[in-house]
Design a protein around this motif. Structure first.
Motif, PDB file in Angstrom:
ATOM      1  N   ALA A  55      34.835  41.275  37.339  1.00  0.00           N
ATOM      2  CA  ALA A  55      35.062  39.828  37.276  1.00  0.00           C
ATOM      3  C   ALA A  55      35.289  39.384  35.838  1.00  0.00           C
ATOM      4  N   VAL A  56      34.498  39.907  34.919  1.00  0.00           N
ATOM      5  CA  VAL A  56      34.669  39.564  33.502  1.00  0.00           C
ATOM      6  C   VAL A  56      36.016  40.073  32.996  1.00  0.00           C
ATOM      7  N   LEU A  57      36.396  41.279  33.415  1.00  0.00           N
ATOM      8  CA  LEU A  57      37.698  41.816  33.023  1.00  0.00           C
ATOM      9  C   LEU A  57      38.836  40.940  33.547  1.00  0.00           C
ATOM     10  N   CYS A  58      38.736  40.510  34.809  1.00  0.00           N
ATOM     11  CA  CYS A  58      39.762  39.622  35.377  1.00  0.00           C
ATOM     12  C   CYS A  58      39.822  38.294  34.628  1.00  0.00           C
ATOM     13  N   LEU A  59      38.673  37.793  34.199  1.00  0.00           N
ATOM     14  CA  LEU A  59      38.643  36.540  33.441  1.00  0.00           C
ATOM     15  C   LEU A  59      39.378  36.693  32.122  1.00  0.00           C
ATOM     16  N   PHE A  60      39.147  37.810  31.425  1.00  0.00           N
ATOM     17  CA  PHE A  60      39.823  38.034  30.148  1.00  0.00           C
ATOM     18  C   PHE A  60      41.318  38.272  30.326  1.00  0.00           C
ATOM     19  N   LEU A  61      41.713  38.868  31.449  1.00  0.00           N
ATOM     20  CA  LEU A  61      43.129  39.130  31.686  1.00  0.00           C
ATOM     21  C   LEU A  61      43.864  37.920  32.258  1.00  0.00           C
ATOM     22  N   GLY A  62      43.123  36.876  32.578  1.00  0.00           N
ATOM     23  CA  GLY A  62      43.757  35.649  33.049  1.00  0.00           C
ATOM     24  C   GLY A  62      44.033  35.632  34.546  1.00  0.00           C
ATOM     25  N   ASP A  63      43.392  36.477  35.313  1.00  0.00           N
ATOM     26  CA  ASP A  63      43.593  36.509  36.760  1.00  0.00           C
ATOM     27  C   ASP A  63      42.461  35.724  37.415  1.00  0.00           C
ATOM     28  N   GLY A  64      42.701  34.447  37.678  1.00  0.00           N
ATOM     29  CA  GLY A  64      41.664  33.569  38.227  1.00  0.00           C
ATOM     30  C   GLY A  64      41.212  33.964  39.621  1.00  0.00           C
ATOM     31  N   ALA A  65      42.152  34.335  40.495  1.00  0.00           N
ATOM     32  CA  ALA A  65      41.790  34.706  41.867  1.00  0.00           C
ATOM     33  C   ALA A  65      40.941  35.968  41.869  1.00  0.00           C
ATOM     34  N   GLY A  66      41.305  36.932  41.049  1.00  0.00           N
ATOM     35  CA  GLY A  66      40.522  38.163  40.950  1.00  0.00           C
ATOM     36  C   GLY A  66      39.129  37.903  40.407  1.00  0.00           C
ATOM     37  N   PHE A  67      39.043  36.970  39.442  1.00  0.00           N
ATOM     38  CA  PHE A  67      37.745  36.610  38.882  1.00  0.00           C
ATOM     39  C   PHE A  67      36.834  36.032  39.954  1.00  0.00           C
ATOM     40  N   PHE A  68      37.343  35.083  40.727  1.00  0.00           N
ATOM     41  CA  PHE A  68      36.513  34.460  41.759  1.00  0.00           C
ATOM     42  C   PHE A  68      36.171  35.440  42.880  1.00  0.00           C
ATOM     43  N   ALA A  69      37.103  36.309  43.249  1.00  0.00           N
ATOM     44  CA  ALA A  69      36.836  37.274  44.328  1.00  0.00           C
ATOM     45  C   ALA A  69      35.781  38.292  43.904  1.00  0.00           C
ATOM     46  N   THR A  70      35.937  38.878  42.733  1.00  0.00           N
ATOM     47  CA  THR A  70      34.966  39.871  42.297  1.00  0.00           C
ATOM     48  C   THR A  70      33.643  39.229  41.906  1.00  0.00           C
ATOM     49  N   GLY A  71      33.698  38.015  41.383  1.00  0.00           N
ATOM     50  CA  GLY A  71      32.458  37.292  41.078  1.00  0.00           C
ATOM     51  C   GLY A  71      31.663  36.988  42.333  1.00  0.00           C
ATOM     52  N   ALA A  72      32.354  36.571  43.390  1.00  0.00           N
ATOM     53  CA  ALA A  72      31.671  36.303  44.656  1.00  0.00           C
ATOM     54  C   ALA A  72      31.096  37.583  45.253  1.00  0.00           C
ATOM     55  N   LEU A  73      31.852  38.675  45.168  1.00  0.00           N
ATOM     56  CA  LEU A  73      31.361  39.955  45.668  1.00  0.00           C
ATOM     57  C   LEU A  73      30.144  40.419  44.875  1.00  0.00           C
ATOM     58  N   ALA A  74      30.192  40.298  43.568  1.00  0.00           N
ATOM     59  CA  ALA A  74      29.058  40.695  42.734  1.00  0.00           C
ATOM     60  C   ALA A  74      27.832  39.852  43.058  1.00  0.00           C
ATOM     61  N   GLY A  75      28.022  38.549  43.189  1.00  0.00           N
ATOM     62  CA  GLY A  75      26.898  37.677  43.534  1.00  0.00           C
ATOM     63  C   GLY A  75      26.291  38.022  44.880  1.00  0.00           C
ATOM     64  N   ALA A  76      27.145  38.278  45.868  1.00  0.00           N
ATOM     65  CA  ALA A  76      26.642  38.630  47.199  1.00  0.00           C
ATOM     66  C   ALA A  76      25.874  39.946  47.164  1.00  0.00           C
ATOM     67  N   LEU A  77      26.411  40.941  46.465  1.00  0.00           N
ATOM     68  CA  LEU A  77      25.733  42.238  46.404  1.00  0.00           C
ATOM     69  C   LEU A  77      24.396  42.153  45.682  1.00  0.00           C
ATOM     70  N   LEU A  78      24.355  41.409  44.603  1.00  0.00           N
ATOM     71  CA  LEU A  78      23.112  41.318  43.849  1.00  0.00           C
ATOM     72  C   LEU A  78      22.083  40.428  44.536  1.00  0.00           C
TER      73      LEU A  78
END
Length: 88
Positions: A55-78
């Motif tokens: 999610a952090v990598l997607c944020l730095f690369l400018g991919d907003g959809a990827g950031f939100f998708a991986t961020g949501a997945l990380a939050g759910a898993l944790l």
């Protein structure tokens, strides 16, 4: 849970070990940080940490959809790390 006499026996063994070889007793009882981290790490936590990194990598690369998708997945898993599936 140990019974009282078992706990007393273990305490007695520990006292003898501390008296005979304190350096060895200290080496046995000290837990290294890496060992503690490995015991804490589960498959779900590892996936959550990896997803958070992505999610952090997607944020730095400018991919907003990827950031939100991986961020949501990380939050759910944790957040659901301690959750167990009930099977009958």
């Amino acid at each position: 849970m140990l019974r009282r006499y078992e706990r007393r026996l273990l305490d007695e063994i520990e006292r003898h070990l501390n008296a005979e070889d304190p350096a060895f007793a200290r080496k046995i009882t000290d837990v290294r940080p890496l060992t503690r981290f490995r015991a804490w790490l589960s498959a779900r936590r590892a996936l959550g940490i990896t997803s958070a990194g992505l999610a952090v990598l997607c944020l730095f690369l400018g991919d907003g959809a990827g950031f939100f998708a991986t961020g949501a997945l990380a939050g759910a898993l944790l957040l659901l790390d301690g959750w167990k599936l009930q099977t009958e």
